[in-house]
Design a protein around this motif. Structure first.
Motif, PDB file in Angstrom:
ATOM      1  N   CYS A  34       0.827  -1.210   0.000  1.00  0.00           N
ATOM      2  CA  CYS A  34       0.000   0.000   0.000  1.00  0.00           C
ATOM      3  C   CYS A  34       0.860   1.257   0.000  1.00  0.00           C
ATOM      4  O   CYS A  34       2.065   1.196   0.173  1.00  0.00           O
ATOM      5  CB  CYS A  34      -0.900   0.011   1.240  1.00  0.00           C
ATOM      6  N   SER A  35       0.203   2.391  -0.165  1.00  0.00           N
ATOM      7  CA  SER A  35       0.884   3.671   0.024  1.00  0.00           C
ATOM      8  C   SER A  35       0.135   4.431   1.112  1.00  0.00           C
ATOM      9  O   SER A  35      -1.080   4.303   1.238  1.00  0.00           O
ATOM     10  CB  SER A  35       0.929   4.476  -1.275  1.00  0.00           C
ATOM     11  N   CYS A  36       0.858   5.196   1.903  1.00  0.00           N
ATOM     12  CA  CYS A  36       0.266   5.915   3.022  1.00  0.00           C
ATOM     13  C   CYS A  36       0.625   7.388   2.936  1.00  0.00           C
ATOM     14  O   CYS A  36       1.689   7.752   2.451  1.00  0.00           O
ATOM     15  CB  CYS A  36       0.758   5.348   4.348  1.00  0.00           C
ATOM     16  N   ASP A  37      -0.272   8.215   3.454  1.00  0.00           N
ATOM     17  CA  ASP A  37      -0.070   9.655   3.401  1.00  0.00           C
ATOM     18  C   ASP A  37      -0.698  10.278   4.634  1.00  0.00           C
ATOM     19  O   ASP A  37      -1.714   9.812   5.132  1.00  0.00           O
ATOM     20  CB  ASP A  37      -0.726  10.214   2.133  1.00  0.00           C
ATOM     21  N   PRO A  40       0.268  11.657  11.419  1.00  0.00           N
ATOM     22  CA  PRO A  40      -0.096  10.375  12.000  1.00  0.00           C
ATOM     23  C   PRO A  40      -1.525   9.933  11.672  1.00  0.00           C
ATOM     24  O   PRO A  40      -1.893   8.825  11.972  1.00  0.00           O
ATOM     25  CB  PRO A  40       0.034  10.617  13.495  1.00  0.00           C
ATOM     26  N   ARG A  41      -2.353  10.779  11.113  1.00  0.00           N
ATOM     27  CA  ARG A  41      -3.713  10.361  10.739  1.00  0.00           C
ATOM     28  C   ARG A  41      -3.704  10.010   9.267  1.00  0.00           C
ATOM     29  O   ARG A  41      -3.797  10.869   8.414  1.00  0.00           O
ATOM     30  CB  ARG A  41      -4.724  11.453  11.057  1.00  0.00           C
ATOM     31  N   TYR A  42      -3.605   8.764   9.011  1.00  0.00           N
ATOM     32  CA  TYR A  42      -3.306   8.254   7.692  1.00  0.00           C
ATOM     33  C   TYR A  42      -4.480   8.138   6.738  1.00  0.00           C
ATOM     34  O   TYR A  42      -5.601   7.852   7.124  1.00  0.00           O
ATOM     35  CB  TYR A  42      -2.730   6.842   7.800  1.00  0.00           C
ATOM     36  N   THR A  43      -4.133   8.287   5.479  1.00  0.00           N
ATOM     37  CA  THR A  43      -4.914   7.750   4.373  1.00  0.00           C
ATOM     38  C   THR A  43      -4.069   6.595   3.863  1.00  0.00           C
ATOM     39  O   THR A  43      -2.897   6.771   3.524  1.00  0.00           O
ATOM     40  CB  THR A  43      -5.116   8.790   3.258  1.00  0.00           C
ATOM     41  N   VAL A  44      -4.640   5.414   3.853  1.00  0.00           N
ATOM     42  CA  VAL A  44      -3.941   4.232   3.390  1.00  0.00           C
ATOM     43  C   VAL A  44      -4.591   3.793   2.089  1.00  0.00           C
ATOM     44  O   VAL A  44      -5.793   3.508   2.057  1.00  0.00           O
ATOM     45  CB  VAL A  44      -3.973   3.095   4.437  1.00  0.00           C
ATOM     46  N   VAL A  54      -7.112  -8.643   3.021  1.00  0.00           N
ATOM     47  CA  VAL A  54      -6.786  -7.353   3.623  1.00  0.00           C
ATOM     48  C   VAL A  54      -5.386  -7.458   4.223  1.00  0.00           C
ATOM     49  O   VAL A  54      -5.112  -8.379   4.998  1.00  0.00           O
ATOM     50  CB  VAL A  54      -7.813  -6.974   4.712  1.00  0.00           C
ATOM     51  N   PRO A  55      -4.472  -6.548   3.866  1.00  0.00           N
ATOM     52  CA  PRO A  55      -3.108  -6.647   4.400  1.00  0.00           C
ATOM     53  C   PRO A  55      -3.068  -6.364   5.896  1.00  0.00           C
ATOM     54  O   PRO A  55      -3.853  -5.574   6.413  1.00  0.00           O
ATOM     55  CB  PRO A  55      -2.340  -5.576   3.619  1.00  0.00           C
ATOM     56  N   GLY A  56      -2.151  -6.989   6.575  1.00  0.00           N
ATOM     57  CA  GLY A  56      -1.933  -6.726   7.989  1.00  0.00           C
ATOM     58  C   GLY A  56      -1.100  -5.472   8.169  1.00  0.00           C
ATOM     59  O   GLY A  56      -0.480  -4.976   7.226  1.00  0.00           O
ATOM     60  N   GLY A  57      -1.094  -4.948   9.370  1.00  0.00           N
ATOM     61  CA  GLY A  57      -0.241  -3.810   9.683  1.00  0.00           C
ATOM     62  C   GLY A  57      -0.780  -2.463   9.276  1.00  0.00           C
ATOM     63  O   GLY A  57      -0.028  -1.492   9.190  1.00  0.00           O
ATOM     64  N   ILE A  58      -2.079  -2.370   9.036  1.00  0.00           N
ATOM     65  CA  ILE A  58      -2.663  -1.063   8.715  1.00  0.00           C
ATOM     66  C   ILE A  58      -2.617  -0.227   9.997  1.00  0.00           C
ATOM     67  O   ILE A  58      -3.072  -0.678  11.051  1.00  0.00           O
ATOM     68  CB  ILE A  58      -4.108  -1.209   8.193  1.00  0.00           C
ATOM     69  N   PRO A  59      -2.047   0.970   9.954  1.00  0.00           N
ATOM     70  CA  PRO A  59      -1.904   1.780  11.173  1.00  0.00           C
ATOM     71  C   PRO A  59      -3.251   2.042  11.847  1.00  0.00           C
ATOM     72  O   PRO A  59      -4.248   2.318  11.177  1.00  0.00           O
ATOM     73  CB  PRO A  59      -1.290   3.088  10.661  1.00  0.00           C
ATOM     74  N   LEU A  65      -9.361   4.367   4.277  1.00  0.00           N
ATOM     75  CA  LEU A  65      -8.734   3.140   3.788  1.00  0.00           C
ATOM     76  C   LEU A  65      -9.362   2.759   2.451  1.00  0.00           C
ATOM     77  O   LEU A  65     -10.562   2.531   2.357  1.00  0.00           O
ATOM     78  CB  LEU A  65      -8.925   2.012   4.803  1.00  0.00           C
ATOM     79  N   TYR A  66      -8.518   2.720   1.429  1.00  0.00           N
ATOM     80  CA  TYR A  66      -8.947   2.315   0.099  1.00  0.00           C
ATOM     81  C   TYR A  66      -8.496   0.884  -0.161  1.00  0.00           C
ATOM     82  O   TYR A  66      -7.300   0.603  -0.228  1.00  0.00           O
ATOM     83  CB  TYR A  66      -8.335   3.229  -0.975  1.00  0.00           C
ATOM     84  N   LEU A  67      -9.465  -0.015  -0.286  1.00  0.00           N
ATOM     85  CA  LEU A  67      -9.202  -1.405  -0.645  1.00  0.00           C
ATOM     86  C   LEU A  67      -9.947  -1.766  -1.929  1.00  0.00           C
ATOM     87  O   LEU A  67     -10.096  -2.940  -2.256  1.00  0.00           O
ATOM     88  CB  LEU A  67      -9.638  -2.336   0.493  1.00  0.00           C
TER      89      LEU A  67
END
Length: 137
Positions: A34-37, A40-44, A54-59, A65-67
């Motif tokens: 994934c890419s994150c932006d 600390p309040r992420y868009t993943v 669904v990948p593990g380790g999503i903050p 969250l876009y899946l």
């Protein structure tokens, strides 16, 4: 009298790590596919990655969250349980045939949920029960 205080870089790093441990703050990285932006309040963004799960380790600070546009065929119960700050979840354009009770448990701040272009034939009666802030489905 002037006191001088010197610290090595190891001491400084140890203090920073202790602060994170004592305050309960977690430092999480972005899941590999994934890419994150916006830390600390992420868009993943895990869209269009050919994902089958669904990948593990999503903050746990993820807000969006876009899946979408993957090959997700199932969502295990509680897969999003640690994402309590999540407000927007896009699961559109996958191959999801059904949703289990509890799949959205813990998402008490969820406001938008996209499930379009999946293979959903029916939904469990309480699948959206805990989504009290949901505005767009």
């Amino acid at each position: 009298m002037v006191l001088q205080f010197k610290m090595s870089i190891d001491t400084v790093l140890s203090l920073v790590i202790c602060c994170y441990v004592l305050t309960g703050t977690t430092v999480m990285s972005c899941p590999a596919p994934c890419s994150c932006d916006g830390a600390p309040r992420y868009t993943v963004d895990c869209s269009t990655r050919g994902l089958t799960m669904v990948p593990g380790g999503i903050p746990n600070t993820t807000i969006t969250l876009y899946l979408n546009s993957n090959q997700l065929a199932s969502l295990p119960p509680n897969v999003f349980a640690n994402l309590t700050l999540l407000q927007n979840l896009n699961l559109g354009t996958n191959q999801i045939p059904n949703l289990s009770d509890g799949v959205f448990s813990g998402l008490t701040n969820l406001q938008q949920l996209h499930l379009n272009e999946n293979q959903l034939a029916s939904l469990p009666p309480n699948v959206f029960a805990n989504l009290t802030l949901l505005q767009d489905l």
